[in-house]
Enzyme design. Structure first.
Site, PDB file in Angstrom:
ATOM      1  N   GLU B 263     -26.724 -10.929  43.113  1.00 57.03           N
ATOM      2  CA  GLU B 263     -27.562 -10.375  42.051  1.00 57.03           C
ATOM      3  C   GLU B 263     -28.979 -10.754  42.445  1.00 57.03           C
ATOM      4  OE1 GLU B 263     -29.929 -10.617  39.599  1.00 57.03           O
ATOM      5  OE2 GLU B 263     -28.771 -11.597  38.010  1.00 57.03           O
ATOM      6  N   CYS B 300     -33.517 -12.583  35.070  1.00 56.76           N
ATOM      7  CA  CYS B 300     -33.243 -11.416  35.914  1.00 56.76           C
ATOM      8  C   CYS B 300     -33.528 -10.136  35.141  1.00 56.76           C
ATOM      9  CB  CYS B 300     -31.776 -11.386  36.331  1.00 56.76           C
ATOM     10  SG  CYS B 300     -31.119 -12.977  36.802  1.00 56.76           S
TER      11      CYS B 300
END
Lengths: 521, 521
Positions: B263, B300
Site C-alpha cells: 500500500e 494514507c
C-alpha cells in the site's frame, strides 16, 4: 463461411501488410489463404476500442452479458463441421477429439453464462451504518468490478477450448472485461472462424464493437505490444514457460504493472502407493500408458513423472507398461516446432545420468510423436534438476524410490505443479495422509485413483498451481472460479441508493450477499 | 515489561552485532536501549522456522487459530499504558490517538478471529460425481489454503494498527500463514513490546515457535533479504512508493516470484459538487481543513486534492478554508525524515507552475508539520503530472475547474487511488451518476459526503486500489476481505472422505459452501 485472413479490429475486418500462412500439421506444408500480421497500429486500435467499450459492456445487466455468452456458444455450435475440418488440418488433432473440444468450448461458455447470472462472484457485502457507535459507523457496500480490457493468448494445444473463445476469453467476458485475443499462429483459420462467430454475437447482442478483437501474427513483438499497451488491464495465457515468463516480465516492467495469468509448465507427478500397486500393477500400467500418450501427450496435465517404491509390484508395473507401449501408435503433433522440441527434449532426457529407456511406442513417421517411457532412481533424479523440465509430448519418467520416505522427499523438492495424483487402496490411506500436506503445497489439484489428463469444467475445478505451473498460483484458468482473476473490489461508503450499483441496493436482486457479516444465499 | 533491544527469532530473543537506537520523534534525539540489527543469518533462521511451523500452524482447527488471535489481542490490551507511552515517545502521536489505535488493533485481531470461525473465506465448493455423464463426472471439492509464510513490513504511520500486530499480520495469521515481521525502525521499542505479546501468545496457545518472528534493522538490505528468502510466500507492506516498488522488483526477480501487497501512495481526490458546495461551502471548508491536518496529515487517505467548479461558492469555500487554517497548530511528525520530506515536498509543490498558496497553519516549530493549502487551475494541474505526487503530511491542493466536464477530465487522468470522495446534494445526483464509472476505475473506495481519513475495519471496507495506490488492486489491506490475499485454491478429486480436509467432508461443519453450484449459508 469464407476465411479471408484478416484481423478483426472491433468488428472491422482489416488486412495487414506482412502476411503468413497456416500449415498443415501433418505435412508441415503451408497452405491456403494469406493471413495478415497485425501491425502496431492494429494493436493500438484494438486496445483503444476495448477501452472505449469497457464501461458500456460491463454496465449492461448481467442477463444481457449471459445472453451474449450463450449467443457466442450458439454461433460456434453452428460452425459445425467447417470448424472441425479446419481445426483438424491446422492442429493434426483427430475429428472426435475436436468435436469433443467444440462441445467443451460451448459448454464452458454456457457455464460462464449461468455463472454470470448466479452472481456470487460479485462478492456482495453490506455493512449497515450505526450512528450510535463511537465513532459513528458508516454504511459500506462492496462489490467486485472488472479490471478492464483483457489480453488473451490462444494456446496451440486447445485450438478451441483454450483459444479465441476458450476459457480465458469466456471468463474475462463473464467478469465484464472486453477481450483482445492474440490468435495462435498454428491455427489461424480456426481462429478466424471463431472470431467471426464472436464478432457476429457482439453485433447481434447490441454490444459495443470494441468488446472483442482478434489480432494475428507470428512475431513475439505482437504479444509484447499487446501486453504493454496501457489500456490492457490483465493477461491470460496458456503456453510455454519461456513465453509465460516473457509476458510476466513485460507486464511487470510497465508504468502500471498488471496481473498475468500464465499457465506454463507442469509434469504432474503421479504416486503409486504400495498396496494399490501390488493389487493392480498391470491395470495401472495400461491406464498410465493411455494417459501419457493421449492426444500425443500434448496436455498440460500429462503425467510426466510417476513415483513408486522399488520391488516386485513396480517391476510388474514396468513390464506391463513396456508391453503396453509397443502398440501405441505415433500421432501427429500440433506443429513441426512442437514435434522438434519433443524429439530433442526426449533425447536430452535419455542422456541424463541415470535415465534408462524402458520402452517406446511404434515408430512414428513425419511429425508424429513417438511415446517413450524412462526409468530413473530417486537418487539420480534428485541429483539432477534437469529431470524436472517438461518434455511436451508423449514421454514420461518412472522414478524408483527406496521407500515412502524417499517418495515424500522427491515430492517435497519438486517445483509447483498443476496436478498431483495418488493411486491408493484403503490400506494406503495412512501413508497417503502423511503425504497430503506435501501434495497441497505442490499442486492446485490432488487426484485420487484416476489420471490427470481429464480436466472437468465445473465449480470446484482448479487448473492452476504454484509457480512455475502458473505465474500466479492464487487462481485457476478452468472452472467458474476463473472469473475472479479479472475482478477487483470497490467499496461504496454512505452512497445514496440511486447511485449504488443495482446489486448493492437495499432490494437485493437475489444474489448471494453478506450482510453485517452473515451470508444470505 | 523490559525492552531489551533483541530480535525475536521463533520465540528466542537474540542479540545482534550492529545496533541502533530509537529516536524521540519530538526532539529527533536518540534515546534508551540499543536495538540489535538482524543479520542475514537471523533472517534465514526466522524464515526457516516459519517454514517448519507452517503446516502445523495451518492445520490446527479454526477454533484454535481464532483463540490464538484473541489471545494476542488480550495480551496487547494488557500492555496498556506502557505501550501507549512508548509509542508516544517514538512516534510523536498524541495519547488519545494511540489509545484509539490500540483499540483498533485489538478490535482488528478479534474481528479476524471471528472471520476465521465464520469460514466463508475458505470458498468451499463441492461438485458431486455423476457416473452417468459421458465422460463420467468426478467428485471435486475445493477450498482455499494458506500461501505459506508471510513477510510483513511495519508501517511508520500506524505504530500499532499497521505494524507488528497490525492488519497485515492479523490477516496473514487468520489465513493460516506464519509471519515474519520486519519492524519499522521508527518505533523499535513499541515493536518489541508487541512482539513479546505475540510470542507469549504463540507459546501459551501451544503453537510452534516459528509461527512468529520479529526482525529489527535500519538497512534496506534487511527487507531485501526477507523478501528474497525462498521460504517467504507473500509480502505485506505499507509505506512509501519507492519502498513498495523496490519490494515488487525483488519479489518479481526471485526464482519463484511471489505476490507483494504494498500500500504505497494516494492523494485521495475529493470532489465538491456544485449544489452541495453552494449550500455548505463554509461547513465543507471547516471539515476539509480538519481532515487534511488530522494526525499531521500522516494518513494514507489524507485528502491531497480537492476538485470543484470555479465561482462564488468555491470562493466562499476557499476563504473559509484560509481562515480555518490559521488556527491549525503544528503537530509533531512521525520522524525527522518524514518531516524533512514533507517540508521539501510542500516547497516543491509551491514552486510548480500555477500553484498558489492559499493559506497556512500556525508556524510549526522543530519536527512539527505546518498545514498548507494551495490552489491551482485545472489547466495548470493537467499540464504537470508532478502535481499528483503525494506530499505525505498536512498539505492539500484545491483544483479550480471550468466546469464539471473538466472535473471529469481531471479525475479520468489521475493515477490509481485508495479513495475518492463526492460531496453532493440530491440536486447533484444526476451529475454524480455521470462521474461514477470514472470513480470506480479510479479508486478502491468511493465515499459520499464525508472525508476519507476514517477507515472502518469491517467486512465491506476496501483499503486498496489500482496501482500505484497499491501494488495489487485486486485486494484490500483493511477489513476481512484482506484474508484472501494470503490464500490459494486447491481442488481434491475423488478423494476418500478420510483424506479430505474436515471442512470438505460430507458433514459440513457449518461454513458457507457451494454445492453443485448453489450456495448454502
Amino acid at each position: 463461411m469464407t476465411i479471408t485472413g484478416e484481423n478483426f479490429i472491433a468488428g472491422e475486418r482489416r488486412k495487414g501488410t506482412s502476411t503468413f500462412q497456416a500449415r498443415d500439421a501433418q505435412s508441415g506444408e503451408a497452405f491456403g489463404e494469406s493471413f495478415a500480421a497485425a501491425s502496431a497500429q492494429d494493436v493500438s486500435d484494438a486496445c483503444a476500442a476495448a477501452a472505449d467499450a469497457q464501461n458500456d459492456f460491463s454496465s449492461r445487466p448481467l442477463a444481457e452479458r449471459a445472453a451474449f455468452l450463450r449467443l457466442v456458444a450458439d454461433k460456434i455450435d453452428a460452425l459445425g463441421d467447417t470448424l472441425t475440418q479446419r481445426a483438424m488440418k491446422e492442429s493434426g488433432l483427430p475429428e472426435a477429439r475436436l468435436n469433443g473440444e467444440r462441445g467443451r468450448t460451448v459448454g464452458q461458455l454456457r457455464l460462464f453464462a449461468a455463472e454470470v447470472e448466479n452472481g456470487g462472484w460479485q462478492q456482495l457485502r453490506i455493512d449497515h451504518a450505526d450512528a450510535d457507535r463511537t465513532p459513528p459507523k458508516p454504511d459500506l457496500r462492496l462489490r467486485m468490478i472488472p479490471l478492464g480490457p483483457v489480453a488473451v493468448f490462444g494456446a496451440s494445444n486447445f485450438p478451441l477450448a483454450f483459444s479465441v473463445a476458450g476459457g480465458d476469453t469466456a471468463s474475462a467476458f463473464a467478469a465484464g472485461c472486453c477481450v483482445v485475443v492474440k490468435g495462435h499462429p498454428a491455427h489461424p483459420g480456426t481462429s478466424e472462424l471463431v472470431a467471426q462467430a464472436i464478432t457476429e454475437a457482439v453485433a447481434e447482442a447490441g454490444l459495443p464493437a470494441g468488446t472483442f478483437s482478434l489480432l494475428n501474427g507470428t512475431e513475439n513483438s505482437l504479444g509484447e505490444a499487446l501486453v504493454t499497451d496501457p489500456r490492457i488491464a490483465a493477461v491470460g495465457f496458456t503456453g510455454s514457460r519461456g513465453g509465460g515468463l516473457a509476458l510476466m516480465q513485460h507486464a511487470a516492467a510497465r508504468d502500471v504493472p498488471i496481473p498475468v495469468y500464465a499457465e506454463m509448465s507442469s509434469i504432474n507427478p503421479v504416486t503409486l502407493m504400495p498396496a494399490r500397486l501390488a493389487d493392480a500393477a498391470e491395470d495401472l500400467a495400461k491406464a498410465y500408458v493411455g494417459s501419457l500418450s493421449l492426444g500425443a501427450g500434448q496436455f498440460c496435465t500429462n503425467p510426466g513423472i510417476v513415483l513408486a517404491v522399488k520391488g516386485d509390484a513396480l517391476d510388474r508395473f514396468l513390464a506391463a507398461a513396456k508391453e503396453e507401449l509397443k502398440s501405441v501408435g505415433g500421432q501427429t503433433m500440433l506443429t513441426t516446432g512442437i514435434h522438434k522440441a519433443y524429439t530433442e527434449g526426449a533425447s536430452r532426457l535419455a542422456q541424463r545420468t541415470g535415465a534408462e529407456l524402458l520402452g517406446m511406442g511404434e515408430e512414428a513417421p513425419g511429425t508424429c510423436g513417438q511415446a517413450q517411457v524412462f526409468t530413473v532412481s530417486a537418487d539420480a533424479f534428485l541429483a539432477d534438476k534437469g529431470f524436472e523440465e517438461e518434455v511436451f509430448g508423449p514421454s514420461s519418467i518412472v522414478i524408483q524410490c527406496e521407500d515412502l520416505a524417499q517418495v515424500k522427499q522427491v515430492l517435497s523438492g519438486l517445483e509447483g505443479q498443476l496436478t498431483t495424483t495418488l493411486h491408493m487402496n484403503e490400506a494406503d490411506h495412512e501413508d497417503a495422509a502423511m503425504l497430503m500436506p506435501v501434495l497441497e503445497q505442490l499442486a492446485g489439484r490432488i487426484i485420487a485413483n484416476s489420471w490427470p489428463t481429464g480436466v472437468d469444467v465445473t465449480h470446484a475445478m482448479v487448473h492452476g498451481g504454484p509457480f512455475p505451473a502458473t505465474s500466479d498460483g492464487r487462481s485457476t484458468s478452468v472452472g467458474t472460479l476463473a472469473i475472479e482473476r479479472f475482478l477487483r473490489p470497490v467499496s461504496y461508503q454512505d452512497m445514496p441508493e440511486s447511485l449504488l450499483p443495482s446489486a448493492l441496493r437495499s432490494e437485493n436482486p437475489g444474489y448471494l450477499v453478506r450482510v453485517d457479516g452473515d451470508y444470505r444465499a
